[in-house]
Design a protein around this motif. Structure first.
Motif, mmCIF file in Angstrom:
data_model
loop_
_atom_site.group_PDB
_atom_site.id
_atom_site.type_symbol
_atom_site.label_atom_id
_atom_site.label_comp_id
_atom_site.label_asym_id
_atom_site.label_seq_id
_atom_site.Cartn_x
_atom_site.Cartn_y
_atom_site.Cartn_z
ATOM 1 N N LEU A 79 0.799 -1.227 0.000
ATOM 2 C CA LEU A 79 0.000 0.000 0.000
ATOM 3 C C LEU A 79 0.832 1.278 0.000
ATOM 4 O O LEU A 79 0.389 2.304 -0.515
ATOM 5 C CB LEU A 79 -0.953 0.001 1.196
ATOM 6 C CG LEU A 79 -2.065 -1.046 1.121
ATOM 7 C CD1 LEU A 79 -2.762 -1.197 2.465
ATOM 8 C CD2 LEU A 79 -3.061 -0.675 0.031
ATOM 9 N N VAL A 85 -3.549 2.349 -6.006
ATOM 10 C CA VAL A 85 -4.329 1.543 -5.077
ATOM 11 C C VAL A 85 -5.792 1.747 -5.435
ATOM 12 O O VAL A 85 -6.265 2.885 -5.564
ATOM 13 C CB VAL A 85 -4.066 1.939 -3.606
ATOM 14 C CG1 VAL A 85 -4.975 1.148 -2.667
ATOM 15 C CG2 VAL A 85 -2.602 1.721 -3.245
ATOM 16 N N CYS A 159 -3.421 -3.373 -4.957
ATOM 17 C CA CYS A 159 -2.215 -2.590 -5.232
ATOM 18 C C CYS A 159 -1.789 -2.925 -6.654
ATOM 19 O O CYS A 159 -1.687 -4.106 -7.006
ATOM 20 C CB CYS A 159 -1.097 -2.975 -4.266
ATOM 21 S SG CYS A 159 -1.492 -2.695 -2.536
#
Length: 190
Positions: A79, A85, A159
């Motif tokens: 992240l 994301v 991600c």
């Protein structure tokens, strides 16, 4: 995929991935997926901190010390490093589709969202882009943090980015956590 290169994803490539995902099949053509692109650094950091806390809590579930240490050694999200994301939600009451196909199996809306994610994943891999699905999280906390409608259900936190070091072998297998199992052990005939 958890280790990302610093290289950003070109806006046209990201758009192409989302457009491919939006063409995925869905029950009743309901198209229940809702994509939330996380661009705010503070929000991304709050999500990462949440996942880190859930990860620490999950480590306690491994009673034997060796397995707990192996778990803690795994990198379970990117992240902070991933160029992109995305949170994927399912609109549990989409206007499109008019309820077709969900009277007896309402979970088909969520399965449709997974199909969109799979389509996104394949389109990303075709462009050399990797995807990591973050699952060590509290869906309710993420939903609240992202301030989305209450009738949306979190399906995935993803991600995306170029791999730091491309590999054909999944990371968890490379790290000795779990190898792929034989198809013969997963195929049944009646």
């Amino acid at each position: 995929m958890r280790h990302f290169a610093a290289r950003p994803i070109a806006p046209a490539d990201l758009r192409a991935l989302l457009e491919a995902a939006a063409l995925a099949p869905s029950v009743g053509n309901a198209q229940p997926w809702r994509f939330v692109r996380l661009r705010t650094p503070a929000l991304r950091e709050a999500l990462a901190a949440h996942v880190d806390a859930e990860n620490a809590r999950a480590a306690a579930n491994y009673a034997e010390q060796g397995r707990r240490d192996a778990y803690r050694a795994l990198k379970l999200h990117g992240l902070r490093e991933a160029p992109e994301v995305l949170a994927i939600f399912c609109d549990e009451r989409p206007a499109a589709g008019h309820g077709l196909g969900i009277a007896t199996m309402p979970e088909m809306l969520r399965y449709s969202c997974v199909t969109a994610i799979h389509t996104l994943w394949l389109a990303a891999r075709a462009r050399g882009i990797g995807l990591g699905w973050v699952s060590i999280l509290d869906p309710g906390a993420v939903t609240t943090l992202l301030d989305v409608p209450l009738d949306w259900t979190l399906i995935a936190l993803l991600c995306l980015g170029y791999p730091e070091a491309p590999s054909e072998i999944p990371e968890l297998e490379r790290r000795g956590w779990q190898a792929r199992e034989l198809l013969a052990d997963r195929l049944f005939e009646r």
